[in-house]
Design a protein around this motif. Structure first.
Motif, mmCIF file in Angstrom:
data_model
loop_
_atom_site.group_PDB
_atom_site.id
_atom_site.type_symbol
_atom_site.label_atom_id
_atom_site.label_comp_id
_atom_site.label_asym_id
_atom_site.label_seq_id
_atom_site.Cartn_x
_atom_site.Cartn_y
_atom_site.Cartn_z
ATOM 1 N N THR A 533 0.898 -1.133 -0.114
ATOM 2 C CA THR A 533 0.079 0.035 -0.072
ATOM 3 C C THR A 533 0.953 1.464 -0.046
ATOM 4 O OG1 THR A 533 -0.110 -0.108 2.470
ATOM 5 C CG2 THR A 533 -1.822 -1.326 1.207
ATOM 6 N N SER A 534 2.268 1.234 -0.345
ATOM 7 C CA SER A 534 2.918 2.323 -0.252
ATOM 8 C C SER A 534 2.524 3.569 -1.110
ATOM 9 C CB SER A 534 4.444 2.065 -0.873
ATOM 10 O OG SER A 534 4.816 0.858 0.254
ATOM 11 N N ASP A 535 1.789 3.082 -2.412
ATOM 12 C CA ASP A 535 1.305 4.093 -3.252
ATOM 13 C C ASP A 535 0.066 4.513 -2.948
ATOM 14 O OD1 ASP A 535 3.608 3.648 -4.836
ATOM 15 O OD2 ASP A 535 2.714 2.130 -6.184
ATOM 16 N N PHE A 536 -0.646 4.295 -2.061
ATOM 17 C CA PHE A 536 -1.839 4.790 -1.627
ATOM 18 C C PHE A 536 -1.717 6.126 -0.742
ATOM 19 C CE2 PHE A 536 -3.213 0.419 -2.655
ATOM 20 C CZ PHE A 536 -4.695 0.383 -2.456
ATOM 21 N N GLN A 537 -2.556 6.988 -1.144
ATOM 22 C CA GLN A 537 -2.545 8.317 -0.422
ATOM 23 C C GLN A 537 -3.069 8.125 1.125
ATOM 24 O OE1 GLN A 537 -1.591 11.119 -1.801
ATOM 25 N NE2 GLN A 537 -0.893 10.130 -3.294
ATOM 26 N N VAL A 538 -2.616 8.806 1.809
ATOM 27 C CA VAL A 538 -2.866 8.878 3.253
ATOM 28 C C VAL A 538 -4.377 9.235 3.636
ATOM 29 C CG1 VAL A 538 -2.439 10.089 5.639
ATOM 30 C CG2 VAL A 538 -0.418 9.259 4.397
ATOM 31 N N GLY A 539 -5.133 8.487 4.193
ATOM 32 C CA GLY A 539 -6.298 8.771 4.539
ATOM 33 C C GLY A 539 -7.434 7.508 4.799
ATOM 34 N N LEU A 540 -8.593 7.680 4.799
ATOM 35 C CA LEU A 540 -9.618 6.480 5.310
ATOM 36 C C LEU A 540 -9.832 5.963 3.897
ATOM 37 C CD1 LEU A 540 -11.141 5.276 7.382
ATOM 38 C CD2 LEU A 540 -12.993 6.833 7.248
#
Length: 560
Positions: A533-540
């Motif tokens: 999940t390194s490429d995911f943006q921080v958030g919910l």
């Protein structure tokens, strides 16, 4: 030296709600030399406003103890709290006080009822300025005329700086009298029909329950009154100790002396900055506790509440004064407090520097018929018409019950129907203890697993708010719920990867951001996988697991 935090107080005034709340001011009237239809003119430096209760409906005492040797006014209140009639009393004999010039007659007064059967009440009036110990004057009615008799004080009363007559209270057939000597004391006495005073009991620092609390200079016994504070049918003693030093010099305190059936003190409650859960801001020389009254059960929790004067309070200016409304829990501690003054409590009366609003309080009953007891509040250094002529305010207390926060629920498998009170101005925030939330009044929530959940509701309205939590036990799940219970996502929150587990028949996994936009979807293989999940943006994110006939949703948070 008094520390006046005017700028801080003005800035901080926003903490006081402008909404109508129980314990704030609904409306008021002022009775002074120039306002409120007082029919008798007041004198400069008279300090009118030493109010007290009478047994006659709609009437209050208001002493003016510095009007010469003092005077006592009976004021009949109109429906709006202004004066409908005024009578002034003082000894007619200029030599009654034997050359005294500051006897302070009228500082306190008791309506003793009709003791001689002539159809008129008789009175006991304090004159604490009479040297050397203070004095009590028996006003014995004879038709429409009063005989004034100075009572012989028992030897126990004859102490240095006693100031007998500053505070008085009726205690069934007895009379409570305070003395300022030492830490302060309360004398419990009887008064015969011919004016003989007999001491029954002394209550002070010698009592084992008070000894650890009282110190010299505390002035224990100010603001005397009685009320049944624990619903046992026995009246308890209320008083202040304006010289109490909890947190700072002369901040003040309030005491409640709980009595048993024999009249003995069985426990002591204290409200100060260090005791009783009182959270109000006090300062040096506030005189918190100089007047104390039970005002009835304002918040309708089954326990009567208190009104307390603090005439040295500096909100908005030096010694402008305040009163506090203390809401009391069943265990005797303070649940909440309201402050009424120039800046708080919806009060807009014209009180100014050194008016000392709150020096005396009197309960005038439910004068406006709204179900809440109302108050007369002395403002003894008010300058209407001249310097320190004094005034009092008829203050009608707001009846606007805050929501309780209590809620009910019914369980049907994993689905729970929650119910709470509501109305046009209500808001609700539910926390279901598994990551689920709702802002509905009566939500239905379905749990995805069994267990005990600590469900909390925060509820608010224009009258205030509260929080309440209770356990909800989920012990059985439907087939669909059991299927959903086997879905796992961990660690949560996480940063670079997440582990996923699911039942055999899951055919699609989707990640959605909080706007509902799909970020990732894939057809899973087996029953688990590790997802980078390194490429995911921080958030919910919302993670959907879809099967042949079932669907489970989980929340997952991506962190740095």
């Amino acid at each position: 030296m008094k520390h006046v935090l005017l700028s801080l107080i003005l800035i901080g005034n926003g903490i006081y709600s402008s909404f109508a709340q129980t314990g704030t001011v609904a409306h008021f009237s002022k009775v002074s030399h120039t306002q409120g239809n007082l029919s008798i003119p007041l004198s400069n430096q008279g300090f009118f406003g030493y109010v007290g209760e009478t047994t006659q409906p709609g009437m209050v005492f208001s002493g003016a103890p510095y009007e010469g040797n003092g005077a006592l006014y009976h004021v009949t209140l109109a429906a709006d709290g202004e004066a409908a009639g005024t009578v002034r009393f003082a000894p007619a004999d200029p030599n009654f006080f034997a050359g005294e010039t500051t006897a302070r007659f009228g500082t306190s007064a008791l309506d003793l009822g009709d003791r001689n059967g002539d159809g008129n009440p008789d009175y006991l009036v304090g004159a604490p300025g009479v040297q050397p110990f203070g004095a009590l004057i028996y006003m014995y009615s004879n038709g429409d005329v009063f005989n004034y008799t100075m009572i012989d004080l028992p030897s126990e009363f004859q102490e240095a700086v006693a100031q007998i007559g500053e505070f008085l209270a009726l205690d069934a057939e007895a009379i409570l009298i305070n003395t300022a000597s030492g830490a302060g004391k309360i004398y419990r006495c009887t008064l015969s029909e011919n004016g003989e005073l007999t001491l029954l009991e002394t209550i002070g620092s010698d009592h084992p329950l008070l000894a650890p609390k009282l110190e010299s200079g505390d002035r224990f016994g100010t603001g005397l009154s009685v009320a049944d504070m624990n619903n046992d049918g026995i009246t308890d003693i209320l008083c202040g100790a304006v010289g109490d030093d909890d947190q700072g010099a002369d901040f003040g305190a309030v005491y409640v002396l709980i009595r048993d059936g024999s009249g003995a003190i069985q426990s002591v409650r204290k409200y100060s900055r260090f005791e009783g859960d009182f959270g109000g801001f006090l300062n040096t020389d506030d005189d918190f506790g100089i007047s104390v009254r039970s005002i009835g059960d304002l918040d309708q929790n089954g326990i009567v509440d208190l009104a307390v004067g603090a005439p040295g309070d500096d909100d908005g200016g030096l010694d402008i004064g305040s009163i506090w409304i203390l809401f009391i829990r069943e265990d005797g501690t303070v649940l909440d407090e309201r402050k009424i003054n120039r800046l708080a409590g919806n009060f807009t009366g014209d009180i100014n520097f050194q008016d000392r609003f709150g020096t005396r309080l009197a309960v005038i009953g439910d004068h406006d018929g709204d179900g809440t007891n109302d108050l007369a509040v002395g403002s003894i250094e008010d300058d209407d018409g001249g310097t320190n002529r004094g005034a009092f305010f008829s203050i009608f207390i707001e009846h606007c019950p805050a929501p309780s926060g209590l809620f009910g629920f019914e369980i049907d498998g994993a689905a729970v129907q929650f119910t709470a009170e509501g109305g046009p101005t209500y808001s609700h925030i539910w926390n279901f203890d598994d990551g689920g939330y709702s802002q509905l009044q009566n939500p239905v929530y379905t749990y995805q697993s069994t267990g005990t959940f600590w469900v909390c509701l925060a509820i608010n309205s224009d009258c205030g708010g509260d929080n309440y939590c209770q356990n909800v036990q989920i012990s059985t799940l439907s087939v669909e719920d059991r299927w959903a219970e086997s879905v796992r996502i961990y660690p949560n929150p996480s940063s670079t990867f997440v582990e996923l587990r699911w039942p055999d028949d899951v055919s699609l996994i989707r990640f959605l951001d909080i706007t509902g936009k799909e970020v990732l979807s894939y057809i899973p293989q087996g029953n688990s996988n590790r997802l980078e999940t390194s490429d995911f943006q921080v958030g919910l994110y919302i993670v959907e697991f879809s099967g042949l006939s079932h669907k489970a949703v989980r929340k997952w948070s991506k962190i740095r």
